[in-house]
Every structure is written in C-alpha cells, then in structure tokens.
Design a protein around this motif. Structure first.
Motif, short mmCIF file in Angstrom:
data_model
loop_
_atom_site.label_atom_id
_atom_site.label_comp_id
_atom_site.label_asym_id
_atom_site.label_seq_id
_atom_site.Cartn_x
_atom_site.Cartn_y
_atom_site.Cartn_z
N PHE A 90 0.82 -1.20 0.00
CA PHE A 90 0.00 0.00 0.00
C PHE A 90 0.86 1.26 0.00
CE2 PHE A 90 -3.71 -2.46 1.94
CZ PHE A 90 -4.37 -2.51 0.73
N ARG A 91 1.97 1.24 0.74
CA ARG A 91 2.84 2.41 0.78
C ARG A 91 3.37 2.73 -0.61
NH1 ARG A 91 3.25 5.97 4.84
NH2 ARG A 91 5.42 6.31 4.31
N ILE A 92 3.63 1.72 -1.40
CA ILE A 92 4.20 1.94 -2.74
C ILE A 92 3.12 2.35 -3.73
CG2 ILE A 92 5.30 0.76 -4.68
CD1 ILE A 92 6.79 -0.94 -2.60
N MET A 93 1.95 1.71 -3.67
CA MET A 93 0.97 1.85 -4.73
C MET A 93 -0.04 2.97 -4.50
SD MET A 93 2.00 -0.36 -6.88
CE MET A 93 0.63 -0.30 -8.02
N ILE A 94 -0.43 3.24 -3.29
CA ILE A 94 -1.51 4.18 -3.03
C ILE A 94 -1.07 5.61 -3.33
CG2 ILE A 94 -2.92 5.21 -1.22
CD1 ILE A 94 -3.27 2.47 -0.04
N ARG A 95 -1.84 6.29 -4.17
CA ARG A 95 -1.51 7.64 -4.58
C ARG A 95 -2.43 8.69 -3.98
NH1 ARG A 95 -2.05 7.97 -10.57
NH2 ARG A 95 -0.89 9.89 -10.27
N LEU A 96 -3.62 8.27 -3.55
CA LEU A 96 -4.59 9.21 -3.00
C LEU A 96 -5.32 8.56 -1.83
CD1 LEU A 96 -6.05 12.03 -3.58
CD2 LEU A 96 -7.84 10.65 -4.64
N SER A 97 -5.42 9.30 -0.74
CA SER A 97 -6.18 8.84 0.42
C SER A 97 -7.45 9.66 0.53
CB SER A 97 -5.35 8.99 1.70
OG SER A 97 -4.21 8.17 1.68
N LEU A 98 -8.60 9.00 0.51
CA LEU A 98 -9.89 9.66 0.65
C LEU A 98 -10.32 9.58 2.11
CD1 LEU A 98 -12.42 10.99 -0.62
CD2 LEU A 98 -13.33 8.67 -0.94
N ILE A 99 -10.54 10.74 2.72
CA ILE A 99 -10.90 10.82 4.14
C ILE A 99 -12.38 11.19 4.27
CG2 ILE A 99 -10.53 12.09 6.29
CD1 ILE A 99 -7.64 12.54 5.34
N ILE A 100 -13.08 10.46 5.12
CA ILE A 100 -14.50 10.74 5.38
C ILE A 100 -14.70 10.86 6.89
CG2 ILE A 100 -16.88 9.99 5.08
CD1 ILE A 100 -15.91 8.19 2.78
N PRO A 101 -14.80 12.07 7.43
CA PRO A 101 -15.17 12.20 8.85
C PRO A 101 -16.66 11.96 9.02
CG PRO A 101 -14.88 14.37 7.87
CD PRO A 101 -14.56 13.37 6.79
N THR A 102 -17.05 11.32 10.10
CA THR A 102 -18.48 11.03 10.29
C THR A 102 -18.83 11.02 11.76
OG1 THR A 102 -20.27 9.52 9.66
CG2 THR A 102 -18.18 8.51 10.34
N HIS A 103 -20.05 11.46 12.05
CA HIS A 103 -20.54 11.46 13.43
C HIS A 103 -22.04 11.17 13.43
CE1 HIS A 103 -21.10 12.53 17.65
NE2 HIS A 103 -22.09 13.33 17.27
N ASN A 104 -22.40 9.97 13.88
CA ASN A 104 -23.80 9.59 14.09
C ASN A 104 -24.67 9.76 12.84
OD1 ASN A 104 -23.28 8.88 16.71
ND2 ASN A 104 -24.22 10.68 17.64
N ARG A 105 -24.13 9.37 11.70
CA ARG A 105 -24.90 9.41 10.45
C ARG A 105 -24.70 8.11 9.68
NH1 ARG A 105 -23.63 15.39 7.90
NH2 ARG A 105 -25.27 16.57 8.96
N ALA A 106 -24.95 7.00 10.30
CA ALA A 106 -24.65 5.71 9.69
C ALA A 106 -25.38 5.54 8.36
CB ALA A 106 -25.02 4.58 10.65
N ALA A 107 -26.66 5.93 8.29
CA ALA A 107 -27.43 5.70 7.07
C ALA A 107 -26.88 6.52 5.91
CB ALA A 107 -28.90 6.03 7.31
N SER A 108 -26.65 7.81 6.12
CA SER A 108 -26.13 8.64 5.03
C SER A 108 -24.69 8.27 4.69
CB SER A 108 -26.23 10.12 5.39
OG SER A 108 -25.45 10.45 6.51
N LEU A 109 -23.94 7.83 5.68
CA LEU A 109 -22.57 7.39 5.42
C LEU A 109 -22.55 6.18 4.49
CD1 LEU A 109 -19.50 7.39 5.96
CD2 LEU A 109 -19.97 5.99 7.99
N LEU A 110 -23.45 5.23 4.71
CA LEU A 110 -23.50 4.05 3.84
C LEU A 110 -23.88 4.43 2.41
CD1 LEU A 110 -25.13 1.37 6.17
CD2 LEU A 110 -22.75 1.51 5.40
N ARG A 111 -24.74 5.42 2.25
CA ARG A 111 -25.08 5.91 0.92
C ARG A 111 -23.83 6.47 0.23
NH1 ARG A 111 -29.54 10.12 1.48
NH2 ARG A 111 -27.84 11.17 2.56
#
Length: 305
Positions: free
Chosen positions: A7-28
């Motif tokens: 992963f250290r070699i191949m990954i070029r972009l990290s997508l970050i998703i902060p979330t708080h108590n929104r399980a349903a919308s997060l799954l969408r």
C-alpha cells in the motif's frame, strides 16, 4: 513484500470521510465510493468515526467485509469535532495526496480518477477542489436564491475546464484535495473552528485555505471531481437557517481574531449590507425577505459574542 509495504508503494490518494452519528447517510456515500472507476490499488478510503454513539462502527465494519477489494478502513477519533476528525484522517493517510468529503454526500464514479488525472497533469500543484451540486430531497424551496443557497449547500460550478479558483472562492470542505506535506508547512485544521455535534460553527476549511493562499499556493478547480450535497427537509427550516447563518457570522468573527483583521471584517460586513439591500430590489419578495434574514443573522453572529 507485506501488504503494508504494498500500500505504501501503490496508493496515490487517500480519501478521508469524517463522520458522526450518520450511519445511514454514510452508507449511501460509501456505496458511491465503492463504484469508483479508478484502480483500487491506487487509492484508499479512511472513515474517521468521530465519537459516534450510533451503529456507525458496525455499519462500516460490515461494509468493509462486503468489499474486500477496496482499501477501506475505519479509525476512531474520540475528540469531537470535524477538525479533529480531518486532522486524524491526514495522520492516518498513506498517500502523498489527500482528498476529503463529508458524510452527507455522494460522489461521481470518476471522482478519484479525476483527481489522479489532475495530479498527473499538474505536478506543481498542491491544493484543489471540485464541483459541488446541491440535491434537495424535498425540492429547492421558492424562498431560496443563489445567495441564500450558499450557507445551506455551498454549490460550486466554475465551468468544464481545470482552472484556478475564482478570486474570493475556496473549495468546500466536502470536496477538497491537497498534498499531505501542506500540513507540516501551514498547519492542519484549526480545532477551535469546525462543527462539533449539533454546533454549526464552521470556517475551518476557509481558515486552512486562507493560510495556503497567503503562502502563495494556487488553488485549482477540478470539474471532473463531483459531489452531490444532499439537503434533507430539516435543513430548510427557518430555525435551522437562523442558527446556520448566525454561526457563519460567529465563524467569521473567530477567524478575524485569528488573522488579526477584526476591524476590516466588520467594515466589510457593512458593505455587504449595502449590496444586500440593492440585491433585494432584483428578487421576488420572498427571496428578498430571506436574504435580509440571512444578512441579519450573520451580522448578529459577527458583532455579538
């Protein structure tokens, strides 16, 4: 070679998703993340569980198990606040470039690929943002103008070509990308700003981008990276609008103290009142009334502690 080194070699972009108590919308949102056209070996996704008390942890863990081809993982950040969550995500990220979205959105299938193409085409670039489209679950209200839509949905569409952001505009916190090393040069997201639970204080991304702009960084617009900001009916109520606008003003006051420009910010607000009054003559009465309410509540937050 172990998987961590891979992963250290191949990954070029990290997508970050902060979330708080929104399980349903997060799954969408995660459903749209799983449909990305980019090679799964070229990016990862980090869900930062920001002290959630609902079933977010179980929902994300189940989604991870159902999508073994994705480099998707969950980390827990106990300190409440989106700034803490984003900073934790950057700390956990393995790629040189970071992208961040919010948990009340969905992204287009070419989202990751658009940012990767941009990175390849402009190796000198350090920061970018994409297109934001408002999606109203109950329809766009009649009282809304393009001015009162800004604090609610923050839509952005600056044309079909990659270009620098227009003067006075910066990426939305729900669709931004930047080099990881900017954090060591300019600092991370200010934890005195940004939403905490139901508290609507924002401005952490504006503060971050202001520091970058003062440092001479060009902020690029990447139209192929699209998010839909999903607006439920409860975010169109008069009470929510009042709280939101007042906290926009509070955020502006806090940032004016941080950047030592309190007088300039207050004078600018007076000029905005003049522009607001002129604009009211060009609108339907209901739109003009809500624009006046927006300006009034922003001013209350700005001038009152």
């Amino acid at each position: 070679m172990n998987i961590f080194c891979y992963f250290r070699i191949m990954i070029r972009l990290s997508l970050i998703i902060p979330t708080h108590n929104r399980a349903a919308s997060l799954l969408r949102l995660l459903d749209s993340v799983a449909r990305q056209t980019a090679d799964p070996a070229s990016w990862e996704c980090i869900v930062v569980d920001n002290a959630s008390t609902d079933d977010t942890a179980a929902a994300v863990d189940a989604f991870v198990a159902e999508h073994p081809r994705l480099a998707l993982r969950r980390v827990f950040e106990p300190r409440p606040g989106v700034s803490h969550a984003r900073n934790r995500g950057v700390q956990e990220a393995r790629a040189e470039w970071i992208a961040a979205v919010d948990d009340d959105e969905r992204i287009n299938e070419g989202f990751i690929e658009a940012y990767l193409r941009f990175i390849d085409s402009r190796p000198e670039a350090a920061v970018a943002g994409g297109r934001i489209v408002a999606e109203y679950l109950s329809g766009r209200p009649r009282w809304m103008s393009r001015f009162t839509e800004m604090p609610v949905a923050n839509p952005m569409n600056f044309g079909p070509e990659v270009r620098p952001f227009p003067y006075g505009r910066v990426p939305g916190g729900g669709n931004m990308a930047f080099r990881r090393d900017l954090f060591s040069r300019y600092g991370g997201f200010d934890t005195s700003l940004g939403r905490v639970g139901r508290e609507l204080i924002g401005g952490e991304e504006n503060d971050f981008f202001e520091r970058l702009s003062l440092g001479g960084e060009t902020i690029w617009y990447v139209p192929g990276a699209v998010i839909w900001h999903i607006i439920p009916p409860e975010k169109l109520s008069e009470e929510y609008f009042r709280r939101l606008c007042r906290n926009v003003g509070r955020s502006q006051r806090l940032r004016s103290v941080i950047h030592r420009r309190r007088l300039k910010t207050r004078i600018l607000e007076l000029f905005k009142w003049g522009a607001t009054l002129l604009l009211c003559f060009t609108m339907r009465p209901v739109q003009a009334w809500w624009l006046l309410k927006m300006r009034w509540h922003i001013s209350r937050g700005l001038f009152r502690k």
